[in-house]
Design a protein around this motif. Structure first.
Motif, PDB file in Angstrom:
ATOM      1  N   PRO A 529       0.814  -1.220   0.000  1.00 13.69           N
ATOM      2  CA  PRO A 529       0.000   0.000   0.000  1.00 13.69           C
ATOM      3  C   PRO A 529       0.849   1.272   0.000  1.00 13.69           C
ATOM      4  CG  PRO A 529      -0.935  -1.619   1.500  1.00 13.69           C
ATOM      5  CD  PRO A 529       0.376  -2.177   1.033  1.00 13.69           C
ATOM      6  N   GLY A 530       0.664   2.095  -1.031  1.00 16.28           N
ATOM      7  CA  GLY A 530       1.384   3.361  -1.126  1.00 16.28           C
ATOM      8  C   GLY A 530       2.777   3.263  -1.709  1.00 16.28           C
ATOM      9  N   ARG A 531       3.223   2.041  -2.068  1.00 16.47           N
ATOM     10  CA  ARG A 531       4.579   1.879  -2.617  1.00 16.47           C
ATOM     11  C   ARG A 531       4.501   1.259  -4.007  1.00 16.47           C
ATOM     12  NH1 ARG A 531       8.852  -2.612  -1.391  1.00 16.47           N
ATOM     13  NH2 ARG A 531      10.637  -1.825  -2.528  1.00 16.47           N
ATOM     14  N   ARG A 532       4.646   2.115  -5.033  1.00 16.19           N
ATOM     15  CA  ARG A 532       4.598   1.651  -6.419  1.00 16.19           C
ATOM     16  C   ARG A 532       6.005   1.637  -7.006  1.00 16.19           C
ATOM     17  NH1 ARG A 532      -0.402   1.056  -8.188  1.00 16.19           N
ATOM     18  NH2 ARG A 532       0.306   0.786 -10.344  1.00 16.19           N
ATOM     19  N   VAL A 533       6.244   0.689  -7.904  1.00 14.79           N
ATOM     20  CA  VAL A 533       7.549   0.614  -8.556  1.00 14.79           C
ATOM     21  C   VAL A 533       7.367   0.548 -10.064  1.00 14.79           C
ATOM     22  CG1 VAL A 533       8.728  -0.506  -6.632  1.00 14.79           C
ATOM     23  CG2 VAL A 533       7.597  -1.912  -8.352  1.00 14.79           C
ATOM     24  N   ILE A 534       8.336   1.105 -10.767  1.00 16.65           N
ATOM     25  CA  ILE A 534       8.385   1.007 -12.235  1.00 16.65           C
ATOM     26  C   ILE A 534       9.647   0.237 -12.582  1.00 16.65           C
ATOM     27  CG2 ILE A 534       8.512   2.269 -14.410  1.00 16.65           C
ATOM     28  CD1 ILE A 534       7.222   4.660 -12.970  1.00 16.65           C
ATOM     29  N   ILE A 535       9.479  -0.886 -13.239  1.00  9.59           N
ATOM     30  CA  ILE A 535      10.616  -1.743 -13.600  1.00  9.59           C
ATOM     31  C   ILE A 535      10.729  -1.819 -15.117  1.00  9.59           C
ATOM     32  CG2 ILE A 535      11.585  -4.069 -13.457  1.00  9.59           C
ATOM     33  CD1 ILE A 535      10.146  -4.443 -10.825  1.00  9.59           C
ATOM     34  N   LYS A 536      11.941  -1.609 -15.610  1.00 11.33           N
ATOM     35  CA  LYS A 536      12.205  -1.719 -17.042  1.00 11.33           C
ATOM     36  C   LYS A 536      13.340  -2.715 -17.264  1.00 11.33           C
ATOM     37  CE  LYS A 536      13.560   0.821 -21.195  1.00 11.33           C
ATOM     38  NZ  LYS A 536      13.910   2.144 -21.787  1.00 11.33           N
ATOM     39  N   LEU A 537      13.112  -3.684 -18.161  1.00 12.53           N
ATOM     40  CA  LEU A 537      14.164  -4.627 -18.527  1.00 12.53           C
ATOM     41  C   LEU A 537      14.981  -4.007 -19.658  1.00 12.53           C
ATOM     42  CD1 LEU A 537      15.552  -7.359 -18.310  1.00 12.53           C
ATOM     43  CD2 LEU A 537      13.819  -8.305 -19.843  1.00 12.53           C
ATOM     44  N   VAL A 538      16.231  -3.672 -19.352  1.00  8.50           N
ATOM     45  CA  VAL A 538      17.070  -2.965 -20.322  1.00  8.50           C
ATOM     46  C   VAL A 538      17.709  -3.933 -21.308  1.00  8.50           C
ATOM     47  CG1 VAL A 538      19.072  -1.446 -20.604  1.00  8.50           C
ATOM     48  CG2 VAL A 538      17.515  -1.134 -18.649  1.00  8.50           C
ATOM     49  N   SER A 539      18.384  -4.982 -20.800  1.00  4.46           N
ATOM     50  CA  SER A 539      19.068  -5.915 -21.707  1.00  4.46           C
ATOM     51  C   SER A 539      19.393  -7.216 -20.988  1.00  4.46           C
ATOM     52  CB  SER A 539      20.359  -5.294 -22.244  1.00  4.46           C
ATOM     53  OG  SER A 539      21.278  -5.077 -21.184  1.00  4.46           O
ATOM     54  N   ILE A 540      19.664  -8.248 -21.789  1.00  3.56           N
ATOM     55  CA  ILE A 540      20.113  -9.547 -21.283  1.00  3.56           C
ATOM     56  C   ILE A 540      21.316  -9.955 -22.122  1.00  3.56           C
ATOM     57  CG2 ILE A 540      19.503 -11.950 -20.835  1.00  3.56           C
ATOM     58  CD1 ILE A 540      16.562 -11.109 -20.844  1.00  3.56           C
ATOM     59  N   THR A 541      22.446 -10.198 -21.466  1.00  3.12           N
ATOM     60  CA  THR A 541      23.665 -10.530 -22.207  1.00  3.12           C
ATOM     61  C   THR A 541      23.594 -11.954 -22.759  1.00  3.12           C
ATOM     62  OG1 THR A 541      24.809 -11.401 -20.261  1.00  3.12           O
ATOM     63  CG2 THR A 541      25.008  -9.033 -20.692  1.00  3.12           C
ATOM     64  N   PRO A 543      24.657 -15.858 -23.242  1.00  2.00           N
ATOM     65  CA  PRO A 543      25.117 -16.766 -22.184  1.00  2.00           C
ATOM     66  C   PRO A 543      26.595 -17.100 -22.312  1.00  2.00           C
ATOM     67  CG  PRO A 543      23.923 -17.998 -23.854  1.00  2.00           C
ATOM     68  CD  PRO A 543      23.782 -16.550 -24.221  1.00  2.00           C
ATOM     69  N   ARG A 544      27.250 -17.281 -21.161  1.00  2.00           N
ATOM     70  CA  ARG A 544      28.610 -17.792 -21.149  1.00  2.00           C
ATOM     71  C   ARG A 544      28.550 -19.309 -21.320  1.00  2.00           C
ATOM     72  NH1 ARG A 544      31.042 -15.108 -15.730  1.00  2.00           N
ATOM     73  NH2 ARG A 544      30.574 -17.251 -15.091  1.00  2.00           N
ATOM     74  N   ASP A 545      29.724 -19.950 -21.368  1.00  2.00           N
ATOM     75  CA  ASP A 545      29.765 -21.407 -21.536  1.00  2.00           C
ATOM     76  C   ASP A 545      29.047 -22.132 -20.402  1.00  2.00           C
ATOM     77  OD1 ASP A 545      31.159 -21.087 -23.849  1.00  2.00           O
ATOM     78  OD2 ASP A 545      33.138 -21.477 -22.959  1.00  2.00           O
ATOM     79  N   ASP A 546      29.086 -21.529 -19.192  1.00  2.00           N
ATOM     80  CA  ASP A 546      28.432 -22.186 -18.059  1.00  2.00           C
ATOM     81  C   ASP A 546      26.965 -21.800 -17.925  1.00  2.00           C
ATOM     82  OD1 ASP A 546      28.607 -19.573 -17.244  1.00  2.00           O
ATOM     83  OD2 ASP A 546      29.729 -19.981 -15.401  1.00  2.00           O
ATOM     84  N   GLY A 547      26.429 -21.059 -18.908  1.00  2.00           N
ATOM     85  CA  GLY A 547      25.019 -20.692 -18.901  1.00  2.00           C
ATOM     86  C   GLY A 547      24.698 -19.394 -18.196  1.00  2.00           C
ATOM     87  N   GLN A 548      25.699 -18.694 -17.647  1.00  2.00           N
ATOM     88  CA  GLN A 548      25.410 -17.468 -16.908  1.00  2.00           C
ATOM     89  C   GLN A 548      25.156 -16.294 -17.848  1.00  2.00           C
ATOM     90  OE1 GLN A 548      27.634 -16.407 -13.263  1.00  2.00           O
ATOM     91  NE2 GLN A 548      27.998 -14.411 -14.208  1.00  2.00           N
ATOM     92  N   ARG A 549      24.102 -15.538 -17.547  1.00  2.00           N
ATOM     93  CA  ARG A 549      23.796 -14.300 -18.257  1.00  2.00           C
ATOM     94  C   ARG A 549      23.742 -13.161 -17.237  1.00  2.00           C
ATOM     95  NH1 ARG A 549      20.944 -14.916 -23.337  1.00  2.00           N
ATOM     96  NH2 ARG A 549      20.306 -17.063 -23.782  1.00  2.00           N
ATOM     97  N   THR A 550      23.889 -11.931 -17.698  1.00  6.48           N
ATOM     98  CA  THR A 550      23.698 -10.769 -16.839  1.00  6.48           C
ATOM     99  C   THR A 550      22.450 -10.031 -17.298  1.00  6.48           C
ATOM    100  OG1 THR A 550      26.067 -10.528 -16.442  1.00  6.48           O
ATOM    101  CG2 THR A 550      24.670  -8.601 -16.001  1.00  6.48           C
ATOM    102  N   VAL A 551      21.520  -9.868 -16.377  1.00  5.59           N
ATOM    103  CA  VAL A 551      20.271  -9.158 -16.666  1.00  5.59           C
ATOM    104  C   VAL A 551      20.410  -7.726 -16.160  1.00  5.59           C
ATOM    105  CG1 VAL A 551      17.780  -9.077 -16.291  1.00  5.59           C
ATOM    106  CG2 VAL A 551      18.950 -11.291 -16.439  1.00  5.59           C
ATOM    107  N   VAL A 552      20.179  -6.778 -17.055  1.00  7.27           N
ATOM    108  CA  VAL A 552      20.284  -5.360 -16.717  1.00  7.27           C
ATOM    109  C   VAL A 552      18.881  -4.767 -16.704  1.00  7.27           C
ATOM    110  CG1 VAL A 552      21.304  -3.138 -17.321  1.00  7.27           C
ATOM    111  CG2 VAL A 552      22.532  -5.270 -17.861  1.00  7.27           C
ATOM    112  N   PHE A 553      18.480  -4.167 -15.569  1.00  4.42           N
ATOM    113  CA  PHE A 553      17.153  -3.561 -15.494  1.00  4.42           C
ATOM    114  C   PHE A 553      17.198  -2.302 -14.638  1.00  4.42           C
ATOM    115  CE2 PHE A 553      17.567  -6.932 -12.378  1.00  4.42           C
ATOM    116  CZ  PHE A 553      17.104  -6.375 -11.196  1.00  4.42           C
ATOM    117  N   GLU A 554      16.132  -1.528 -14.737  1.00  4.29           N
ATOM    118  CA  GLU A 554      16.022  -0.288 -13.972  1.00  4.29           C
ATOM    119  C   GLU A 554      14.813  -0.366 -13.049  1.00  4.29           C
ATOM    120  OE1 GLU A 554      15.752   2.847 -16.804  1.00  4.29           O
ATOM    121  OE2 GLU A 554      17.883   2.767 -17.348  1.00  4.29           O
ATOM    122  N   ILE A 555      15.002   0.048 -11.786  1.00  6.26           N
ATOM    123  CA  ILE A 555      13.901   0.134 -10.827  1.00  6.26           C
ATOM    124  C   ILE A 555      13.748   1.589 -10.428  1.00  6.26           C
ATOM    125  CG2 ILE A 555      13.007  -0.604  -8.595  1.00  6.26           C
ATOM    126  CD1 ILE A 555      14.664  -3.117  -8.800  1.00  6.26           C
TER     127      ILE A 555
END
Length: 651
Positions: A529-541, A543-555
């Protein structure tokens, strides 16, 4: 958005006021004296369980709760809990089932809440110690349940009595349900004749139930059968309310409910139009309109129901991913007898596994499997036994005669073996022979005599609470959590572990919960209640060989970077070798490996369990095809496999 009542619309105080003031016996008397037909709305439970794989989130129910409280204040009850909703809340929705009940109770004070209790199985698929069932019912009543519809999947009296006693001692209104199968109007349909149901009804009334329910799980109750059965029940039990439940799978639901009402039924089950029809319940709007102005007038304001219907039309569109794909009724249910909720589940799952072309065969095999098992009532968990055997027969290309002839060597689904052992009770007419003896003797398994749960020791709630507090912390564990763990230990643990990683996801908008964001997507929602958020997904790198990605977003404009593991980038993509020869054990069907019972170097004998495969909610134990030493295990727990994929090599 939250559904808002029209100006001037108020609740009449509701039927629940009578129940609270006069108790279960007084409510039963009031129902019998009531002029007109009373309705139970299944939209919050059985309707979405039957149409949308039970995936309805609490958020959608909360938004229309206050409106429903007024629009359906004249209803007998809202069915809104129990059945599959309990485990699905934790398993797939990552919600607390108790919080759902208590939140909706607060918002809907005037309409009785009804739940579906699987007798000795509570809200599970197995038997529990008696003290678990009793404590569960006591907590359910304290959290807001008024009416307990108690059934047993085999109409086994000992299991029914435990559920009736537990619900009654908790202070609930107890509705004793008869699981309906066959056709009482057709004398050629075998053992499930009018005499069978009349005797069962007498037993339930003698147990002290407050009302009788005819629970038609598949939609087999024709208008002629409804008239015959309800008429006979009304004559034999003039003071006991009669409640009739059906599914609209063949398209005859409205006709059957009107026939039941004319024969003396006090209550029938319906669903809001947008959530009705096919494998759900008959249309509320249709029944309300047809009976308006007659002696059976439901007292429901159709103008208010219209607003609810529009709301649920919009909600259902959000849940399109869980639609089974069924586009019409199916009158062949009179042949295969698949229950409504299971019908859409099997159809959805067969499509997910690419078995759409085998759907007609699965339905035929379901009917065949039912006869192999002795022609049993089919509702959870007995329906799962029949469904598992049917899918096994399709996958293995077996007919009934071959199943019986090869019973000593076939790798039957676990549920089938458990049923034949007696783990869910004794079916009407007893177990199928010689199938039962062959299966149990060849596996060295002893049968269970009598009620399966009677021999179970009491569950130690104090010990369980200590273990859970040690694992998750006292802040995150209460008495209701301990109950949830007692019923579903693995599901509860996985849900709590999910919460420890991701937090409470119930505040996420449903479209975001169901569909992952894409790059440049932006969403806004209220976290509290009273706390709103705006989330934007900027980019997803990449995958590396081990499957790891970096997710970039804005809150709220602040940039965050988060590393995640992409599980889709894995070695599962490699093509598995197929098993060949007697020393190579292959998978009998597509599925997921959920357990490995041996390791490389172990000595095994022919028939010894090697692994457990899960497919379409069915678990199958894979036996050794020969005696020897385990040379190589080609899979890990969690691996997906196709039919005949190599699992284990034996040397």
């Amino acid at each position: 958005e939250k559904l808002i009542l029209p100006e001037g619309a108020t609740s009449t105080g509701g039927m629940r006021k009578i129940l609270l003031e006069q108790g279960p016996e007084g409510y039963a008397k009031a129902v019998r004296e009531h002029k007109g037909l009373l309705l139970m709305d299944t939209t919050w439970r059985d309707a979405h369980q039957s149409l949308l794989a039970t995936r309805m989130r609490t958020k959608e129910l909360e938004r229309c709760a206050e409106y429903t409280n007024t629009a359906l204040s004249n209803a007998f009850s809202l069915e809104m809990w129990g059945g599959a909703t309990f485990d699905v809340a934790m398993r797939f929705l990552h919600e607390c089932p108790w919080e759902r009940l208590e939140s909706l109770r607060e918002k809907t004070p005037d309409v009785p809440f009804q739940m579906l209790l699987r007798g000795a199985n509570a809200v599970g698929y197995t038997n529990y110690p008696d003290n678990v069932v009793h404590k569960f019912c006591k907590q359910a009543q304290a959290s807001g349940i008024d009416i307990f519809r108690v059934f047993d999947s085999l109409n086994y009296l000992d299991n029914l009595k435990l559920g009736v006693d537990a619900a009654g001692s908790a202070g609930g209104f107890v509705e004793g349900a008869m699981s309906y199968t066959g056709n009482v109007a057709d004398p050629t349909k075998g053992k499930y004749n009018l005499e069978y149901y009349m005797k069962l009804a007498d037993e339930l009334v003698d147990m002290g139930v407050h009302s009788l329910a005819v629970k038609d799980m598949a939609g087999l109750l024709t208008p002629a059968a409804a008239k015959m059965l309800v008429g006979a029940l009304r004559e034999q039990h003039p003071d006991t309310p009669i409640h009739v439940h059906t599914h609209d799978t063949p398209g005859t639901g409205i006709a059957s409910m009107i026939a039941a009402a004319e024969a003396g039924a006090d209550v029938v089950d319906v669903a809001i139009d947008a959530m009705s029809g096919m494998t759900s319940q008959p249309s509320m709007g249709a029944l309300v309109s047809m009976l308006a102005g007659t002696e059976a007038d439901t007292g429901i304001d159709k103008s208010l129901v219209g607003g609810l219907n529009t709301y649920w039309e919009n909600v259902r569109n959000v849940y399109l991913p869980f639609e089974s794909g069924q586009l019409s009724g199916s009158s062949d249910v009179y042949e295969h007898e698949i229950p409504g909720g299971q019908y859409t589940n099997l159809l959805y799952q067969s499509r997910q596994l690419g078995l759409t072309d085998k759907w007609p065969e699965i339905k035929r095999k379901y009917a065949e499997a039912n006869m192999v098992l002795g022609d049993i009532p089919k509702v959870t968990p007995s329906s799962k036994v029949v469904g598992d055997l049917a899918q096994f027969m399709v996958a293995q290309n077996l007919n009934a005669m071959q199943v019986e002839d090869q019973a000593e060597t076939l790798a039957f689904p676990e549920s089938v073996v458990q049923f034949l052992r007696g783990e869910i009770g004794i079916p009407p007419g007893g177990f199928p022979e010689p199938l039962r003896t062959k299966v149990l003797t060849s596996r060295g398994i002893e049968s269970i005599d009598g009620r399966p749960g009677a021999s179970l020791p009491d569950y130690d709630f104090e010990e369980a609470e200590t273990l859970l507090v040690d694992k998750f912390g006292s802040k995150f564990i209460d008495d209701k959590d301990v109950l949830s763990h007692a019923l579903y230990p693995n599901v509860f643990t996985e849900w709590k572990e999910f919460e420890s990683i991701y937090g409470e996801v119930s505040q996420l908008p449903t479209d975001l919960f169901l569909r992952p964001m894409k790059e440049d997507d932006e969403v806004e929602f209220e976290m509290s209640p009273g706390r709103r958020v705006i989330i934007k997904l900027v980019s997803i790198t990449p995958p590396r060989d081990d499957g790891q990605r970096t997710v970039v977003f804005e809150i709220n404009g602040e940039r965050w970077l988060m590393p995640v593991t992409d599980k889709s980038v894995a070695s599962d993509a490699n093509v598995r070798r197929k098993a060949s020869g007697p020393n190579e054990v292959g998978s009998p069907m597509p599925g997921v490996i959920v357990n490995l019972k041996v390791k490389e170097g172990d000595s095994v004998t022919e028939g010894e369990p090697l692994a457990t495969l899960s497919a379409m909610k069915m678990e199958t134990v894979i036996p050794a095809s020969a005696s020897g030493v385990v040379k190589h295990i080609a899979v890990n727990i969690g691996d997906k496999v196709d039919g005949d994929d190599l699992l284990v090599e034996i040397e």
